[in-house]
Design a protein around this motif. Structure first.
Motif, PDB file in Angstrom:
ATOM      1  N   TYR A  85       0.840  -1.201   0.000  1.00  0.00           N
ATOM      2  CA  TYR A  85       0.000   0.000   0.000  1.00  0.00           C
ATOM      3  C   TYR A  85       0.872   1.247   0.000  1.00  0.00           C
ATOM      4  N   VAL A  86       1.888   1.267   0.880  1.00  0.00           N
ATOM      5  CA  VAL A  86       2.786   2.418   0.961  1.00  0.00           C
ATOM      6  C   VAL A  86       3.594   2.530  -0.336  1.00  0.00           C
ATOM      7  N   GLY A  87       4.024   1.374  -0.854  1.00  0.00           N
ATOM      8  CA  GLY A  87       4.839   1.380  -2.066  1.00  0.00           C
ATOM      9  C   GLY A  87       4.098   1.911  -3.268  1.00  0.00           C
ATOM     10  N   LEU A  88       2.797   1.600  -3.353  1.00  0.00           N
ATOM     11  CA  LEU A  88       1.984   2.083  -4.483  1.00  0.00           C
ATOM     12  C   LEU A  88       1.434   3.472  -4.205  1.00  0.00           C
ATOM     13  N   ARG A  89       1.826   4.057  -3.089  1.00  0.00           N
ATOM     14  CA  ARG A  89       1.474   5.423  -2.718  1.00  0.00           C
ATOM     15  C   ARG A  89      -0.050   5.625  -2.688  1.00  0.00           C
ATOM     16  N   GLY A  90      -0.733   4.697  -1.968  1.00  0.00           N
ATOM     17  CA  GLY A  90      -2.172   4.843  -1.771  1.00  0.00           C
ATOM     18  C   GLY A  90      -2.469   6.063  -0.927  1.00  0.00           C
ATOM     19  N   PRO A  91      -3.762   6.488  -0.863  1.00  0.00           N
ATOM     20  CA  PRO A  91      -4.087   7.674  -0.071  1.00  0.00           C
ATOM     21  C   PRO A  91      -3.673   7.477   1.401  1.00  0.00           C
ATOM     22  N   GLY A  92      -3.047   8.490   1.969  1.00  0.00           N
ATOM     23  CA  GLY A  92      -2.647   8.435   3.371  1.00  0.00           C
ATOM     24  C   GLY A  92      -1.390   7.638   3.609  1.00  0.00           C
ATOM     25  N   SER A  93      -0.672   7.232   2.540  1.00  0.00           N
ATOM     26  CA  SER A  93       0.499   6.373   2.756  1.00  0.00           C
ATOM     27  C   SER A  93       1.648   7.138   3.404  1.00  0.00           C
ATOM     28  N   ARG A  94       1.674   8.432   3.173  1.00  0.00           N
ATOM     29  CA  ARG A  94       2.710   9.239   3.849  1.00  0.00           C
ATOM     30  C   ARG A  94       2.517   9.191   5.354  1.00  0.00           C
ATOM     31  N   PHE A  95       1.244   9.291   5.761  1.00  0.00           N
ATOM     32  CA  PHE A  95       0.941   9.258   7.195  1.00  0.00           C
ATOM     33  C   PHE A  95       1.306   7.888   7.771  1.00  0.00           C
TER      34      PHE A  95
END
Lengths: 467, 270
Positions: free
Chosen positions: A55-65
Motif C-alpha cells: 500500500y505504501v509502495g503504491l502510494r495509496g491515499p494516506g500512505s505518507r501518514f
C-alpha cells in the motif's frame, strides 16, 4: 586497579562453559520458547507488513501518514516495547512475542514500502495499461521484488532471533529470562553456555535462510509451526483494569528539577558511549577484517576469524551489556564495551567485504611490480577500500547512538540508565518521561541516518544498514 | 648481455573450463632493448599473452623464459623477484585514485623495498625518494603533479603516471597493454612517442599491444600479429610505398631529439 582485578576475577569465573548433558537438556525448553516467540511474532509481522508495504509502495491515499507512524513505532526500542508489554500482559513469552510483533511489523513494513517504491515503473505502467485493478498491480509487484523481499525479510528474521533474547531479559521469557537468571544467581559458567547457544542458533538460522532464499516455496512449511507458537504463547491474562491502572500511574510524565538539570550530562554520556563504542569496535574490527578477507588471507586464517566475527555479532549489544554489567558493574564502561564488542562483529564483516569488493585491477597492477603482499594491501587494497569503510563506520556510529540509549536500560550508563533506575524504583512518571526523551533521540538519529544514506547513495548497502 | 631476454616456446594458455585456448602454440624471441608491437583484433589473445609473460596467467603448456629463468613454473617468491624486472602498463592505467601521484609512482619501487620501508614511505616519504619520483614524473612531463591527488588527473595524465611507475621499477622489459586505447588521437601519439623514446634511449625492451596497424607501422621496427590466439605474422612490417625506407627511420624522425630526456639513464640505473 582493584576494580580491574575484581573484573578479571569475575571474567575467569565465566569459564569453562557448563556443557553438561543435564544442563543442555534443560535448555531445550527456553530455546524452543525463544524460537517459538520469534516465529510467531515474525508470522504476524510478515502477514501485516506485506499488504502494508504494498500500500505504501503504491502510494495509496494516506500512505505518507502510514509511513510516518511506522517510523515512529520503529523508533521505540524493542526493549522499551517489551517492558511495556510485560507491564500489560504479565511476565512470560506472550509479552515478548507481542513486543517483537509490534516492533518488527513496523520495521519490515517500512523496508517493504521502500522496496516497492523503488520498483521499476515501466512494467507497472504496462500492467496498469491493461486495465488491471490496484490489487492485481500489487500482486504483480511481489514477484518483481521477490529477491529483495526474501533477503531483507530473512535478515529481519535473524535480527528478531537475537532480539528475542533481549525482550526475554526483561521478563519476556525464553533464553533471555534464563540468561538473567544465571547472571542473578552468579551462575556464570551457564551464562557462557547460553551465549554459545545463542551464537549457534543465529548461525543455524543464517544457514537456513540462505537455503530458503534459493527455494522460497519451502517457507510455507514454516507457517504451521509458527501458527502453533502463536496459539501456545497467546496472552493468558490481560486485565484491562490493571492496565488502565498502570497507565494512569504513568501519566502525566514528569521529572523533578534535579533530574532535568542532569539531562544534558546524561545525553552527553550517551553520545560519548556511542562514540567510544564505535571507535573500540573499529579498532578491534580492522585487523580481524584484514585477516578474514578472502582476497587477502589464506582460507585457514580467514574462515576461523570470520566465525569469530560472526559470534561477536550474534550477541546483541544489550546481551553483552547484561554480561558486562555483571563483570564491570553498573555504569557507562559496561555499555561502551558492549557496543564495542557487537560493533566489532558487524564492522569486521562489513570491512572484510569492503576489502573483497575493491576494483581488482589496481591491486593486480601493484602486485605486478613484484611488491610484497603487505605492500600490495597498503598501496592498493586499503586506499581503495577507505571510502566504503568510512561510510560503514559512520552508519555504525549512528546505530550506536540509538543503541547507547537502549543498552543503558539494563544499567549500562547514559540516559537509559536513568530510565532503568526509575523503573526499578517504580517511579513510573519519571520512567515515561525518560522513555519519551529516548524516543525523540532515536527518532532524530533515524532521520540523520536517512540523510547520510541519501548522501552515500553510491555504495550498495547490506541489509543490516537499511533502516 | 644475453642474446635473448625473453624466449617463448609453444606457449598455450587455456584456463579451467575454457574449451579453446586463448593463446595457442605461441613462440617468439625478444632481444634486449627490442621494441615490438603486438597487433590483432580484440579477443585475439594479446592481453593474455602479456599476462602469461609476467606470470599473472598460468601457462597450460609451453615455456616462458625471462632472462634465463622460467616464469611459468616459478614459485610465488621467485616469481615476485622476476616480476621486478618486468613493468606492466595496464590498459586502463589502474592507478589507485585516492593516493597522491608520488605514492602511485613509487609503487613501482615496491619490488625492491622492504615491507617496513614501503609502509614508512606511505606516511613519511624522504626527500631522496620524492626526488626519484620527481625525476620519473619529469620524464613523462608531469613534474608539477608530484603531490596532486591521482583522481584529479585527466586520463592522459594518469596514463603517463602509469608510465612513470614503470620507469621507477627500473625494468629490463616493459609490457604495455593497449596504452592508448582510452586516449584521443593526439594524446595517443604523444604517449606512443614517449614510450618508444624512453625504451630506445634506455635500452629497455618494449612489447606494446595495439589495435591500430598503421600506428604500429609508424612506431615499431618489428610487428607480431595475433589472430584468434595464434601468432600469424612476425617481422618488419612495410607498406608498399615505404618499402625502401628503414622502418625505424620514419618513426625516429617523429620522435623528440634524444637530448630532451637527460635524466633517463640515471633514473633507470643503466
Amino acid at each position: 586497579m582493584e576494580s580491574l582485578a575484581r573484573a578479571l576475577q569475575t571474567l575467569v569465573s565465566f569459564l569453562p562453559p557448563d556443557l553438561s548433558a543435564h544442563y543442555l537438556l534443560a535448555l531445550t525448553g527456553p530455546v524452543l520458547e525463544s524460537i517459538g516467540m520469534t516465529a510467531g511474532a515474525m508470522l504476524i509481522a510478515y502477514m501485516v507488513s506485506l499488504p502494508l508495504g504494498l500500500y505504501v509502495g503504491l502510494r495509496g491515499p494516506g500512505s505518507r501518514f502510514i509511513g510516518f507512524v511506522l517510523s515512529g513505532v520503529r523508533a521505540i526500542p524493542d526493549l522499551t516495547l517489551a517492558i511495556l508489554c510485560v507491564i500489560f500482559v504479565g511476565i512470560g513469552p506472550a509479552a515478548g512475542m507481542i513486543a517483537m510483533a509490534i516492533f518488527y511489523t513496523a520495521a519490515v513494513a517500512k523496508i517493504f514500502g521502500d522496496l516497492f517504491k523503488t520498483a521499476d515503473a515501466a512494467p507497472l505502467d504496462a500492467i496498469r495499461a491493461t486495465g488491471a485493478s490496484p490489487v492485481q498491480v500489487a500482486l504483480f509487484l511481489i514477484p518483481l521484488k521477490l529477491n529483495d523481499i526474501l533477503s531483507y525479510g530473512s535478515y529481519e528474521f535473524e535480527s528478531a532471533v537475537r532480539a528475542s533474547v533481549i525482550v526475554g531479559a526483561v521478563g519476556g521469557g525464553g533464553l533471555g529470562a534464563e540468561l538473567v537468571g544465571t547472571l542473578n544467581g552468579f551462575d556464570f559458567q551457564r551464562t557462557t553456555t547460553l551465549l554459545l547457544v545463542l551464537i549457534g542458533i543465529v548461525a543455524a538460522v543464517d544457514a537456513l535462510t540462505v537455503r530458503l532464499r534459493q527455494r522460497p516455496v519451502w517457507l510455507l512449511l514454516l507457517v504451521p509451526p509458527s501458527l502453533y507458537a502463536l496459539w501456545v504463547f497467546q496472552p493468558e491474562q490481560f486485565s484491562l483494569l490493571h492496565a488502565v491502572h498502570t497507565i494512569g500511574a504513568m501519566f502525566p510524565p514528569s521529572l523533578d528539577s534535579d533530574a532535568i538539570a542532569r539531562l544534558p550530562a546524561l545525553i552527553a554520556e550517551t553520545c560519548a558511549m556511542a562514540l567510544f563504542g564505535t571507535v573500540l569496535g573499529g579498532i578491534i574490527a580492522f585487523p580481524l577484517a584484514l585477516m578474514s578477507a578472502r582476497t587477502i588471507a589464506p582460507p585457514w586464517v580467514a574462515l576461523p576469524v570470520r566465525r569469530f566475527l560472526e559470534a561477536l555479532r550474534a550477541v546483541p549489544e544489550t546481551v553483552w551489556g547484561l554480561v558486562l554489567v555483571a563483570i564491570a558493574g553498573i555504569g557507562p564502561e559496561a555499555g561502551t564495551i558492549a557496543l564495542g564488542l557487537h560493533s566489532a562483529g558487524s564492522l569486521g564483516r562489513l570491512f572484510a567485504e569492503s576489502f573483497e569488493n575493491v576494483d581488482p585491477a589496481p591491486v593486480l597492477a601493484v602486485a605486478a611490480t613484484g611488491a610484497r603482499p603487505v605492500a600490495v594491501v597498503a598501496y592498493a587494497t586499503l586506499p581503495l577500500a577507505s571510502a566504503p569503510i568510512g561510510v560503514h563506520t559512520l552508519f555504525r556510529l549512528e546505530w550506536n547512538l540509538r543503541q547507547a540509549t537502549v543498552v543503558g536500560m539494563i544499567g549500562a550508563g547514559g540516559i537509559g540508565q536513568a530510565l532503568f533506575e526509575a523503573q526499578q524504583l517504580f517511579f513510573y512518571q519519571a520512567m515515561v518521561a525518560y522513555l519519551l526523551i529516548t524516543w525523540v533521540m532515536v527518532l532524530a538519529v533515524d532521520q540523520l541516518s536517512q540523510m547520510t544514506r541519501a548522501r552515500a547513495g553510491w555504495i550498495t548497502l547490506p541489509a543490516e544498514e537499511i533502516r | 648481455m644475453q642474446a635473448s631476454m625473453l624466449r617463448i616456446d609453444g606457449l598455450t594458455v587455456m584456463p579451467h573450463g575454457v574449451k579453446t585456448p586463448i593463446c595457442a602454440d605461441v613462440s617468439f624471441v625478444l632481444r634486449p632493448g627490442e621494441r615490438v608491437a603486438l597487433v590483432g583484433a580484440s579477443g585475439a589473445g594479446k592481453t593474455t599473452l602479456l599476462r602469461a609473460i609476467n606470470g599473472s596467467m598460468p601457462a597450460h603448456s609451453g615455456t616462458v623464459l625471462l632472462n634465463g629463468m622460467r616464469v611459468d613454473t616459478s614459485h610465488p617468491r621467485s616469481l615476485r623477484r622476476l616480476r621486478r624486472t618486468v613493468a606492466m602498463i595496464p590498459q586502463k592505467h589502474d592507478l589507485v585514485p585516492r593516493l597522491h601521484v608520488y605514492q602511485n609512482v613509487m609503487a613501482g619501487a615496491l619490488g625492491r623495498w622492504s615491507a617496513a620501508r614501503a609502509l614508512r614511505f606511505l606516511l613519511w616519504p624522504l626527500a631522496a625518494e620524492l626526488a626519484e619520483a620527481q625525476r620519473a614524473l619529469e620524464q613523462v612531463a608531469l613534474g608539477e603533479k608530484l603531490r596532486a591527488r591521482t583522481a584529479t588527473l585527466s586520463g592522459g595524465q594518469q596514463q603517463r603516471v602509469a608510465i612513470a611507475r614503470a620507469l621507477v621499477q627500473q625494468p629490463s622489459l616493459i609490457l604495455a597493454d593497449e596504452p592508448i586505447a582510452s586516449l584521443d588521437p593526439g594524446m595517443a601519439r604523444q604517449v606512443l612517442d614517449l614510450l618508444c623514446t624512453l625504451a630506445r634511449d634506455s635500452g629497455v625492451a618494449l612489447v606494446c599491444t595495439l589495435h591500430q596497424p598503421d600506428l604500429a607501422e609508424q612506431y615499431f621496427p618489428r610487428i607480431l600479429t595475433m589472430e584468434s590466439g595464434r601468432l600469424t605474422k612476425d617481422g618488419p612490417y612495410r607498406l608498399a610505398t615505404e618499402a625502401q625506407r628503414e622502418p625505424g627511420q620514419q618513426q625516429d624522425a617523429r620522435l623528440p631529439p634524444r637530448g630532451l630526456m637527460p635524466d633517463m639513464k640515471q633514473a633507470l640505473g643503466t
